[in-house]
Design a protein around this motif. Structure first.
Motif, PDB file in Angstrom:
ATOM      1  N   GLY A   7      -7.279   4.852  -3.759  1.00 14.53           N
ATOM      2  CA  GLY A   7      -6.556   3.779  -4.463  1.00 14.53           C
ATOM      3  C   GLY A   7      -6.645   2.430  -3.788  1.00 14.53           C
ATOM      4  O   GLY A   7      -5.729   1.603  -3.921  1.00 14.53           O
ATOM      5  N   THR A   8      -7.751   2.141  -3.117  1.00 19.12           N
ATOM      6  CA  THR A   8      -7.843   0.885  -2.347  1.00 19.12           C
ATOM      7  C   THR A   8      -8.073  -0.338  -3.240  1.00 19.12           C
ATOM      8  O   THR A   8      -8.089  -1.456  -2.734  1.00 19.12           O
ATOM      9  N   THR A   9      -8.263  -0.106  -4.549  1.00 16.64           N
ATOM     10  CA  THR A   9      -8.299  -1.245  -5.471  1.00 16.64           C
ATOM     11  C   THR A   9      -6.893  -1.554  -5.980  1.00 16.64           C
ATOM     12  O   THR A   9      -6.716  -2.505  -6.753  1.00 16.64           O
ATOM     13  N   GLY A  13      -2.743   0.868  -1.819  1.00 16.42           N
ATOM     14  CA  GLY A  13      -3.974   1.283  -1.116  1.00 16.42           C
ATOM     15  C   GLY A  13      -4.635   0.126  -0.393  1.00 16.42           C
ATOM     16  O   GLY A  13      -5.099   0.263   0.740  1.00 16.42           O
ATOM     17  N   ARG A  32     -11.923   4.925  -6.827  1.00 18.68           N
ATOM     18  CA  ARG A  32     -12.238   5.802  -7.963  1.00 18.68           C
ATOM     19  C   ARG A  32     -13.732   6.113  -8.036  1.00 18.68           C
ATOM     20  O   ARG A  32     -14.122   7.227  -8.390  1.00 18.68           O
ATOM     21  N   CYS A  35     -14.089   8.865  -5.491  1.00 22.40           N
ATOM     22  CA  CYS A  35     -13.227  10.034  -5.716  1.00 22.40           C
ATOM     23  C   CYS A  35     -12.405   9.782  -6.975  1.00 22.40           C
ATOM     24  O   CYS A  35     -11.337   9.170  -6.919  1.00 22.40           O
ATOM     25  N   LEU A  37      -9.989  10.890  -9.461  1.00 20.49           N
ATOM     26  CA  LEU A  37      -8.970  11.942  -9.542  1.00 20.49           C
ATOM     27  C   LEU A  37      -8.848  12.528 -10.950  1.00 20.49           C
ATOM     28  O   LEU A  37      -8.225  13.574 -11.131  1.00 20.49           O
ATOM     29  N   GLY A  59      -2.965   6.670  -8.252  1.00 20.87           N
ATOM     30  CA  GLY A  59      -2.165   7.344  -9.267  1.00 20.87           C
ATOM     31  C   GLY A  59      -2.280   6.617 -10.588  1.00 20.87           C
ATOM     32  O   GLY A  59      -2.718   5.466 -10.638  1.00 20.87           O
ATOM     33  N   VAL A  76      -4.302  13.401 -12.783  1.00 12.71           N
ATOM     34  CA  VAL A  76      -4.367  12.384 -11.720  1.00 12.71           C
ATOM     35  C   VAL A  76      -3.140  12.444 -10.809  1.00 12.71           C
ATOM     36  O   VAL A  76      -3.249  12.346  -9.584  1.00 12.71           O
ATOM     37  N   SER A  99       4.798   8.731  -3.892  1.00 15.63           N
ATOM     38  CA  SER A  99       5.475   9.061  -5.145  1.00 15.63           C
ATOM     39  C   SER A  99       6.487   7.955  -5.472  1.00 15.63           C
ATOM     40  O   SER A  99       6.410   6.863  -4.916  1.00 15.63           O
ATOM     41  N   THR A 100       7.423   8.255  -6.335  1.00 17.50           N
ATOM     42  CA  THR A 100       8.210   7.205  -6.992  1.00 17.50           C
ATOM     43  C   THR A 100       9.694   7.547  -7.135  1.00 17.50           C
ATOM     44  O   THR A 100      10.064   8.724  -7.225  1.00 17.50           O
ATOM     45  N   VAL A 145       8.242   5.458  -3.057  1.00 15.53           N
ATOM     46  CA  VAL A 145       8.511   4.027  -3.000  1.00 15.53           C
ATOM     47  C   VAL A 145       9.025   3.557  -4.360  1.00 15.53           C
ATOM     48  O   VAL A 145       9.029   4.328  -5.328  1.00 15.53           O
ATOM     49  N   SER A 146       9.465   2.309  -4.451  1.00 10.22           N
ATOM     50  CA  SER A 146      10.051   1.809  -5.703  1.00 10.22           C
ATOM     51  C   SER A 146       9.771   0.323  -5.855  1.00 10.22           C
ATOM     52  O   SER A 146       9.742  -0.413  -4.872  1.00 10.22           O
ATOM     53  N   VAL A 148       7.347  -1.810  -6.277  1.00 11.53           N
ATOM     54  CA  VAL A 148       6.443  -2.312  -5.231  1.00 11.53           C
ATOM     55  C   VAL A 148       5.953  -3.727  -5.550  1.00 11.53           C
ATOM     56  O   VAL A 148       5.568  -4.015  -6.691  1.00 11.53           O
TER      57      VAL A 148
HETATM   58  N1  LIG Z   1       3.749  -0.076  -8.326  1.00 12.69           N
HETATM   59  C1  LIG Z   1       4.991   0.341  -8.200  1.00 12.69           C
HETATM   60  O1  LIG Z   1       5.946  -0.391  -8.465  1.00 12.69           O
HETATM   61  C2  LIG Z   1       5.261   1.720  -7.714  1.00 12.69           C
HETATM   62  C3  LIG Z   1       4.264   2.591  -7.345  1.00 12.69           C
HETATM   63  N2  LIG Z   1       4.591   3.872  -6.926  1.00 12.69           N
HETATM   64  C4  LIG Z   1       3.556   4.797  -6.529  1.00 12.69           C
HETATM   65  O2  LIG Z   1       2.856   4.215  -5.432  1.00 12.69           O
HETATM   66  C5  LIG Z   1       1.466   4.492  -5.532  1.00 12.69           C
HETATM   67  C6  LIG Z   1       0.675   3.211  -5.421  1.00 12.69           C
HETATM   68  O3  LIG Z   1       1.026   2.339  -6.479  1.00 12.69           O
HETATM   69  P1  LIG Z   1       0.292   0.928  -6.656  1.00 12.69           P
HETATM   70  O4  LIG Z   1      -0.652   0.673  -5.540  1.00 12.69           O
HETATM   71  O5  LIG Z   1       1.342  -0.069  -6.946  1.00 12.69           O
HETATM   72  O6  LIG Z   1      -0.520   1.220  -7.984  1.00 12.69           O
HETATM   73  P2  LIG Z   1      -1.697   0.379  -8.628  1.00 12.69           P
HETATM   74  O7  LIG Z   1      -1.559   0.580 -10.088  1.00 12.69           O
HETATM   75  O8  LIG Z   1      -1.750  -1.007  -8.076  1.00 12.69           O
HETATM   76  O9  LIG Z   1      -3.003   1.133  -8.101  1.00 12.69           O
HETATM   77  C7  LIG Z   1      -3.303   2.420  -8.535  1.00 12.69           C
HETATM   78  C8  LIG Z   1      -4.543   2.852  -7.827  1.00 12.69           C
HETATM   79  O10 LIG Z   1      -4.849   4.181  -8.266  1.00 12.69           O
HETATM   80  C9  LIG Z   1      -6.206   4.191  -8.656  1.00 12.69           C
HETATM   81  N3  LIG Z   1      -6.507   5.176  -9.667  1.00 12.69           N
HETATM   82  C10 LIG Z   1      -5.982   5.265 -10.917  1.00 12.69           C
HETATM   83  N4  LIG Z   1      -6.585   6.281 -11.578  1.00 12.69           N
HETATM   84  C11 LIG Z   1      -7.476   6.821 -10.712  1.00 12.69           C
HETATM   85  C12 LIG Z   1      -8.406   7.882 -10.810  1.00 12.69           C
HETATM   86  N5  LIG Z   1      -8.564   8.582 -11.949  1.00 12.69           N
HETATM   87  N6  LIG Z   1      -9.154   8.197  -9.730  1.00 12.69           N
HETATM   88  C13 LIG Z   1      -9.044   7.479  -8.593  1.00 12.69           C
HETATM   89  N7  LIG Z   1      -8.198   6.446  -8.439  1.00 12.69           N
HETATM   90  C14 LIG Z   1      -7.420   6.123  -9.503  1.00 12.69           C
HETATM   91  C15 LIG Z   1      -6.492   2.794  -9.183  1.00 12.69           C
HETATM   92  O11 LIG Z   1      -7.887   2.591  -9.216  1.00 12.69           O
HETATM   93  P3  LIG Z   1      -8.583   1.643 -10.321  1.00 12.69           P
HETATM   94  O12 LIG Z   1      -8.441   0.247  -9.779  1.00 12.69           O
HETATM   95  O13 LIG Z   1      -9.992   2.124 -10.346  1.00 12.69           O
HETATM   96  O14 LIG Z   1      -7.851   1.849 -11.601  1.00 12.69           O
HETATM   97  C16 LIG Z   1      -5.768   1.963  -8.139  1.00 12.69           C
HETATM   98  O15 LIG Z   1      -6.547   1.792  -6.998  1.00 12.69           O
HETATM   99  C17 LIG Z   1       1.269   5.247  -6.851  1.00 12.69           C
HETATM  100  O16 LIG Z   1       1.094   6.610  -6.548  1.00 12.69           O
HETATM  101  C18 LIG Z   1       2.545   5.024  -7.628  1.00 12.69           C
HETATM  102  O17 LIG Z   1       2.861   6.163  -8.403  1.00 12.69           O
HETATM  103  C19 LIG Z   1       5.872   4.285  -6.843  1.00 12.69           C
HETATM  104  C20 LIG Z   1       6.882   3.464  -7.189  1.00 12.69           C
HETATM  105  C21 LIG Z   1       6.678   2.100  -7.622  1.00 12.69           C
END
Ligand SMILES: NC(=O)C1=CN([C@@H]2O[C@H](COP(=O)(O)OP(=O)(O)OC[C@H]3O[C@@H](n4cnc5c(N)ncnc54)[C@H](OP(=O)(O)O)[C@@H]3O)[C@@H](O)[C@H]2O)C=CC1
Ligand SMILES: Cc1cn([C@H]2C[C@H](O)[C@@H](COP(=O)(O)OP(=O)(O)O[C@H]3O[C@@H](C)C(=O)[C@@H](O)[C@H]3O)O2)c(=O)[nH]c1=O
Length: 288
Positions: A7-9, A13, A32, A35, A37, A59, A76, A99-100, A145-146, A148
């Motif tokens: 999830g580094t995009t 991440g 993605r 890997c 998901l 996620g 996923v 998680s969330t 986390v929440s 974010v």
């Molecule tokens: N954002 C928030 O407010 C909150 C987030 N969380 C949890 O924290 C975590 C990080 O969230 P956050 O960084 O904000 O989320 P983002 O939506 O910013 O990033 C999600 C990341 O998951 C990747 N991803 C999605 N689908 C796939 C796939 N099929 N295979 C591989 N990678 C995939 C995306 O890649 P791509 O760029 O290719 O789509 C992206 O890098 C998550 O697990 C989320 O459930 C929990 C609470 C609050």
């Protein structure tokens, strides 16, 4: 240490990758394209990878997309984390999965603790809860986390800041409550868990301070701008969750989390969310 990160995009991440690179670790990015998901068996990429710890913030994070594509959300958010955890266990590698707060139904006000029973209201919440259970069953660690926000990607505070700077009318939801989590702080808490050898189980990770609504965060932003620029403080109209037709997935109302368990590991409490928001806003204004 060799740290693999999915999830580094994304917001978390990217923050993790930047934090651990800056701290001198070797970061192996698993976006993605490396890997996916959504692909059953995707975790096999870990079989031959040289790493010591895996951080899995990837996620399906759009609640509406999860409602529309429950099968994809299941794969996923639940199945893939379980597969990653199995391989980490088999190979003796540490795993931190994200998680969330949306695993809770948020009916009662107050702070949610790690031992409180989850009762998710949406496909997103249900699949994230299944994912965390699968990870913990394999000895992995989970950080919930929440709300974010951070410099990596615009979130709700950035939308309010941008609108306020353009002099547009502001509104925000005032009947839903939690505590936000700032990405540089999430990365620092992750480092704390890593130093504690990834203890296993669930940890709540969010900033401290008074439980707030999205409207409360918006007020913090307009007050900051007023003090910083001398302009009159902008009004923020209060919205209710019911006024958001775009929110097709049900969102829980009260999901602020207690962080005592994380504090025991870190030796200190996460800082106040208002300080984190101010730091974020300063950085945003400086980079304009
Ligand atoms: N954002 C928030 O407010 C909150 C987030 N969380 C949890 O924290 C975590 C990080 O969230 P956050 O960084 O904000 O989320 P983002 O939506 O910013 O990033 C999600 C990341 O998951 C990747 N991803 C999605 N689908 C796939 C796939 N099929 N295979 C591989 N990678 C995939 C995306 O890649 P791509 O760029 O290719 O789509 C992206 O890098 C998550 O697990 C989320 O459930 C929990 C609470 C609050
Ligand atoms: C809060 C808010 C959002 N919005 C818009 C902004 C955005 O496009 C959309 C969704 O907002 P958010 O993403 O902030 O809300 P939401 O989708 O509920 O965010 C959630 O994300 C998942 C991943 C989580 O796990 C939760 O903790 C939470 O942060 O609604 C408004 O128009 N007004 C508002 O007052």
């Amino acid at each position: 240490m060799r740290i693999a990160i999915t999830g580094t995009t994304g917001r978390v991440g990217r923050a993790l990758a930047d934090h651990f690179s800056a701290a001198g670790h070797e970061v192996i990015e698993l976006p993605r394209s490396v890997c996916d998901l959504a692909e059953p068996g995707c975790a096999a990429v870990l079989e031959d990878l040289d790493f010591e710890v895996l951080l899995n913030p990837a996620g399906l994070t759009s609640l509406e997309q999860c409602e529309d594509q429950p099968g994809l959300a299941q794969q996923v958010n639940a199945t893939a984390p379980g597969e990653l955890a199995k391989i980490c266990r088999k190979r003796g590698k540490k795993l931190l999965h994200f998680s969330t707060d949306y695993v809770f139904d948020g009916v009662a006000p107050g702070l949610r603790r790690e031992e409180d029973p989850p009762s998710p209201l949406s496909v997103y919440g249900r699949t994230k809860e299944q994912g965390e259970r699968a990870v913990v069953a394999e000895g992995g660690t989970v950080m919930r986390v929440s709300w974010v926000f951070g410099p990596e990607k615009p979130a709700f505070p950035d939308q309010i800041l941008a609108k306020a700077l353009r002099g547009e009318e502001l509104s925000a939801i005032a009947d839903k409550f939690s505590l936000p989590a700032y990405t540089p702080d999430i990365a620092a808490w992750t480092e704390g868990l890593l130093k504690a050898d990834m203890p296993g189980g669930i940890f709540h990770g969010c900033n401290s301070g008074p439980v707030t609504s999205w409207h409360g965060i918006a007020l913090e932003i307009t007050e900051f701008l007023h003090k910083r620029t001398g302009q009159p403080q902008a009004e923020v109209r209060k919205l209710s969750l019911a006024e958001m037709p775009a929110f097709r997935a049900v969102r829980p109302r009260h999901t602020a989390m207690a962080t005592d368990k994380l504090e025991t590991v870190l030796g200190k409490a996460p800082r106040d969310w208002r300080e984190a928001v101010r730091q974020h806003l300063e950085a945003c204004l400086l980079s304009r």
